[in-house]
Design an enzyme around this catalytic site. Structure first.
Site, mmCIF file in Angstrom:
data_model
loop_
_atom_site.group_PDB
_atom_site.id
_atom_site.type_symbol
_atom_site.label_atom_id
_atom_site.label_comp_id
_atom_site.label_asym_id
_atom_site.label_seq_id
_atom_site.Cartn_x
_atom_site.Cartn_y
_atom_site.Cartn_z
ATOM 1 N N HIS A 1 22.518 18.075 31.513
ATOM 2 C CA HIS A 1 23.120 18.515 32.686
ATOM 3 C C HIS A 1 24.427 19.297 32.359
ATOM 4 O O HIS A 1 24.935 19.112 31.235
ATOM 5 C CB HIS A 1 23.548 17.239 33.481
ATOM 6 C CG HIS A 1 24.778 16.486 32.731
ATOM 7 N ND1 HIS A 1 24.295 15.464 31.902
ATOM 8 C CD2 HIS A 1 26.039 16.193 33.004
ATOM 9 C CE1 HIS A 1 25.224 14.913 31.411
ATOM 10 N NE2 HIS A 1 26.211 15.205 32.138
ATOM 11 N N ASP B 1 28.293 18.991 33.932
ATOM 12 C CA ASP B 1 28.855 18.216 34.850
ATOM 13 C C ASP B 1 29.017 18.650 36.382
ATOM 14 O O ASP B 1 29.721 19.582 36.551
ATOM 15 C CB ASP B 1 30.334 17.551 34.321
ATOM 16 C CG ASP B 1 30.191 16.881 33.086
ATOM 17 O OD1 ASP B 1 29.245 15.953 33.060
ATOM 18 O OD2 ASP B 1 31.028 16.761 32.148
ATOM 19 N N HIS C 1 24.915 19.371 28.299
ATOM 20 C CA HIS C 1 25.205 18.421 27.550
ATOM 21 C C HIS C 1 24.104 17.036 27.984
ATOM 22 O O HIS C 1 23.941 16.810 28.951
ATOM 23 C CB HIS C 1 26.554 17.855 27.200
ATOM 24 C CG HIS C 1 27.067 17.253 28.347
ATOM 25 N ND1 HIS C 1 27.742 18.315 29.165
ATOM 26 C CD2 HIS C 1 27.471 16.134 28.737
ATOM 27 C CE1 HIS C 1 28.477 17.634 30.331
ATOM 28 N NE2 HIS C 1 28.172 16.188 30.103
ATOM 29 N N ARG D 1 37.294 9.729 30.656
ATOM 30 C CA ARG D 1 36.967 11.090 30.658
ATOM 31 C C ARG D 1 38.034 11.653 31.755
ATOM 32 O O ARG D 1 38.320 10.918 32.939
ATOM 33 C CB ARG D 1 35.483 11.427 31.224
ATOM 34 C CG ARG D 1 35.301 12.937 30.986
ATOM 35 C CD ARG D 1 33.776 12.975 31.582
ATOM 36 N NE ARG D 1 33.649 13.635 32.914
ATOM 37 C CZ ARG D 1 32.858 13.804 33.547
ATOM 38 N NH1 ARG D 1 31.538 13.651 33.133
ATOM 39 N NH2 ARG D 1 32.840 14.417 34.893
HETATM 40 FE FE LIG Z 1 28.546 14.838 31.397
#
Ligand SMILES: [Fe+2]
Length: 274
Positions: free
Chosen positions: A105, A107, A250, A265
């Site tokens: 995907h 993000d 990723h 994150r």
């Molecule tokens: Fe991701």
């Protein structure tokens, strides 16, 4: 460009010809001089995803690092930390039934303005396993034949978060974003063309019949996963990955159950793909 670049003690070491570089000579727990930020911006424009080792960043450091590259975004799928809404916890252990980002995907491509990038800092990593694979969507686009490139020109695709987050978060009355973006986008910094469809969020090419759309997306998803477009990162405690979400995809590889993989994150806001 595949040679190692050294500037002001910063070393940018490419990991493959197409994507990924490991950076040393930078301390991300300290505020970064403008010159360093410029070097990192150049590195990410060229290599699309950059990696750092041994950076035990606090939440404050993490936020400062993200803000050096743009405004931070609040995640539209999952909640942030109570005191730091821009920080999302990434955690898997022996109780996990799934992990975030197991399928290829980009993000939050479901957002009207998908994030420019993400900075993931993992403090705890499995002894073996738990790599993240990144794929260059410049490389994916460049490898297409001229007739295929011509066909994709002008097509859009629907990116829907409903089927991604509803099963994880449950029926909470929340609605999830759904957006339409060009299948081939132009990177706003490098001006290079890249593919912008992914197997997690992209559901439909509205200009085509359902059968045509399924066949074309199926091909593009497979094409994007070619091993020679990829770099695979082996995590170490307090490593950091910073990826450009506009030109990469990723996949978080969950091959380490029941070990622990844990960190945080931040997401940097982006703009409307064109
Ligand atoms: Fe991701």
């Amino acid at each position: 460009m595949s040679e190692t670049l050294t500037r002001n003690e910063i070393i940018v070491r490419p990991m493959t010809v197409r994507i990924g570089a490991e950076i040393s000579g930078v301390d991300l727990t300290k505020p970064l001089p403008d010159e360093t930020i410029a070097t990192l911006q150049e590195a990410i424009a060229r290599h699309q995803v950059i990696f750092f080792r041994d950076q035990p960043v606090s939440h404050e450091d993490h936020l400062r690092l993200g803000r050096a590259f743009g405004e931070l975004a609040i995640h539209t799928g999952v909640s942030g930390l109570a005191d730091y809404p821009e920080i999302v916890a990434i955690h898997a252990d022996e109780n996990s039934k799934f992990v975030a980002g197991e399928n290829w995907h980009s993000d939050l491509s479901c957002n009207a303005e998908p994030p420019m990038g993400s900075i993931l800092a993992l403090h705890t990593v499995p002894e073996v396993g738990g790599d993240t694979a990144f794929s260059s969507m410049y490389a994916a686009y460049d490898a297409l034949s001229a007739p295929m490139k011509a066909m994709l020109e002008g097509l859009t695709a629907i990116h829907d978060a409903e089927h991604v987050y509803r099963p994880i978060v449950g029926n909470n009355g929340k609605t999830y974003p759904c957006s339409e973006h060009p299948v081939v986008r132009t990177h706003p910094v490098t001006k290079r063309k890249c593919l912008f469809v992914n197997a997690s969020y992209t559901t439909r090419i509205p200009q085509l019949s359902a059968l045509e759309s399924d066949a074309l997306l199926g091909f593009l998803f497979r094409h994007c996963m070619a091993a020679d477009f990829q770099v695979r990162f082996r995590w170490t405690p307090h490593a950091i990955a910073f990826w450009d979400n506009r030109c990469t995809q990723h996949q978080a590889i969950w091959d380490y159950f029941p070990q622990v993989r844990s960190g945080f994150r931040v997401t940097i806001a982006g703009d409307k793909p064109f």
